[in-house]
Design an enzyme around this catalytic site. Structure first.
Site, PDB file in Angstrom:
ATOM      1  N   ARG A  47       0.853  -1.190   0.000  1.00  0.00           N
ATOM      2  CA  ARG A  47       0.000   0.000   0.000  1.00  0.00           C
ATOM      3  C   ARG A  47       0.887   1.238   0.000  1.00  0.00           C
ATOM      4  NH1 ARG A  47       2.298   1.883   3.719  1.00  0.00           N
ATOM      5  NH2 ARG A  47       0.835   3.597   3.637  1.00  0.00           N
ATOM      6  N   ALA A  49       0.679   5.087  -2.233  1.00  0.00           N
ATOM      7  CA  ALA A  49       0.465   5.342  -3.657  1.00  0.00           C
ATOM      8  C   ALA A  49       1.619   4.889  -4.567  1.00  0.00           C
ATOM      9  CB  ALA A  49       0.134   6.819  -3.853  1.00  0.00           C
ATOM     10  N   GLN A 197      -1.886   2.440   9.976  1.00  0.00           N
ATOM     11  CA  GLN A 197      -0.620   2.543   9.234  1.00  0.00           C
ATOM     12  C   GLN A 197       0.417   3.363  10.006  1.00  0.00           C
ATOM     13  OE1 GLN A 197      -3.650   2.911   7.933  1.00  0.00           O
ATOM     14  NE2 GLN A 197      -3.751   2.336   5.786  1.00  0.00           N
ATOM     15  N   ASP A 238      -2.386  10.699  -2.219  1.00  0.00           N
ATOM     16  CA  ASP A 238      -2.775   9.618  -3.126  1.00  0.00           C
ATOM     17  C   ASP A 238      -3.178  10.147  -4.492  1.00  0.00           C
ATOM     18  OD1 ASP A 238      -3.275   8.504  -0.244  1.00  0.00           O
ATOM     19  OD2 ASP A 238      -2.970   6.817  -1.604  1.00  0.00           O
TER      20      ASP A 238
END
Ligand code: MRU
Length: 347
Positions: A47, A49, A197, A238
């Site tokens: 994960r 971007a 995260q 992102d």
């Protein structure tokens, strides 16, 4: 310590560090075809971007290679199908579509004499190029962004934007790591609900790098700024629209508003591959909504009544007016972003 080996090309497959079980376990996955790559992206095993873009490019190659197309024509139709399929894995990070489009542009540009074998080799070369370039891009972002953190005693960040999210040292976290080579400061890492995260990945990366870190829950971030504990906020993105509005992990936009209130500069760090010039403003950015399980459970334990409704957007959009600067590989872009972004793309 060396940065985490997030994505590695083994010569035949992709080795991914499974980020869903970090920091408790360090487990690597071997990805040999596109379905496994789709699943790894969808489930956030890989994960962030830029890392999603690199993975998708390899996934496209693997998907086509595993079908062994005999002719250029079947190579092309297979590549299109695999690319369209991988594009459905996650909607918000534009790096996914950027990487697939870049690979498909290579496919489209092949001359009629190209053999399927040569075409496959070209596709793999492109994936490797995307991978290698991202590492360099991260270093450049780090160099351009580090001066923004000069003289601070604390910086706040959200989600994970480090080696785990890219093919290099990271974007926002890369800026922090680069600045930390020359100065000492504390990093306040937002936990980043619901998938943690910040707690699981950013805190892990910072601890490994030996940087003083304080983990805070998302709701504590405003207090960090109010008390002056952090004099800058830096996050990743992102997808950034042509006007500078930036989509990033849910919880980013409230940070920007609070930062504006307390007059703390709020920076975004992202490669040019995260910009989507086809989109005029943040209102047009597709925002992923994820499953209820991620909200109603915490570490597998139910924390909400069964059957309760949920709203689970995974990203939010920070209006450009709250962003003090966007750190890219070409330098720090400043408002008015419509102009500076265009200039960064040579327009
Ligand atoms: O859902 P995730 O973990 O893929 O979201 C990641 C982020 O929001 C990052 O801040 C962004 O992708 C930039 S990574 C350099």
């Amino acid at each position: 310590v060396k940065p985490a080996k997030t994505i590695e090309w083994t010569g035949r497959a992709v080795r991914l560090l499974d980020q869903t079980i970090l920091p408790a376990k360090t487990k690597f996955l071997t990805i040999r075809e596109e379905k496994a790559m789709w699943e790894a992206i969808r489930m956030l095993r890989v994960r962030g971007a830029p890392a999603i873009g690199v993975s998708a490019a390899y996934g496209l190659y693997l998907g086509v290679a595993s079908r062994k197309p005999a002719t250029l024509k079947s190579f092309r139709t297979t590549a299109r199908r695999v690319a369209d399929y991988l594009a459905t894995s996650r909607p918000t990070a534009v790096n996914l579509f950027w990487a697939l489009d870049r690979c498909m542009a290579v496919v489209d540009a092949l001359s009629g004499e190209t053999t399927a074998k040569q075409a496959l080799a070209r596709l793999l070369d492109e994936a490797k190029a995307i991978h290698a370039e991202d590492e360099i891009t991260c270093d450049q972002i780090g160099q351009h962004g580090a001066p923004l953190l000069a003289g601070i005693t604390g910086v706040l960040t959200h989600c994970n934007t480090g080696a785990l999210a890219t093919a290099g040292i990271g974007t926002a976290l890369g800026v922090i790591l680069t600045a930390a080579r020359k100065a000492k400061f504390t990093v306040y890492a937002d936990e980043t609900r619901p998938l943690l995260q910040g707690a699981r990945l950013t805190a892990w990366e910072l601890q490994r790098a030996g940087i003083e870190t304080r983990l805070v829950t998302d709701s504590m971030a405003a207090t960090v700024l109010q008390r002056g504990l952090a004099q800058a906020v830096i996050v990743g993105a992102d997808r950034i629209a042509a006007n500078g509005d930036a989509a990033n992990k849910i919880g980013t936009m409230p940070l920007a508003i609070v930062a504006a209130h307390f007059k703390v500069p709020f920076y975004v760090a992202a490669p040019l591959s995260t910009f989507d010039l086809a989109i005029k403003s943040g209102a047009e950015i597709p925002i992923e909504e994820r499953g209820r399980e991620e909200i109603v459970k915490f570490g597998g334990t139910e924390v909400a009544p069964r059957g309760i409704g949920v709203f689970a957007p995974a990203f939010d959009v920070t209006p450009a007016k709250f962003i003090a600067g966007i750190v890219t590989e070409k330098g720090v872009l400043r408002a008015p972003y419509g102009k500076s972004i265009k200039a960064a793309f040579g327009g």
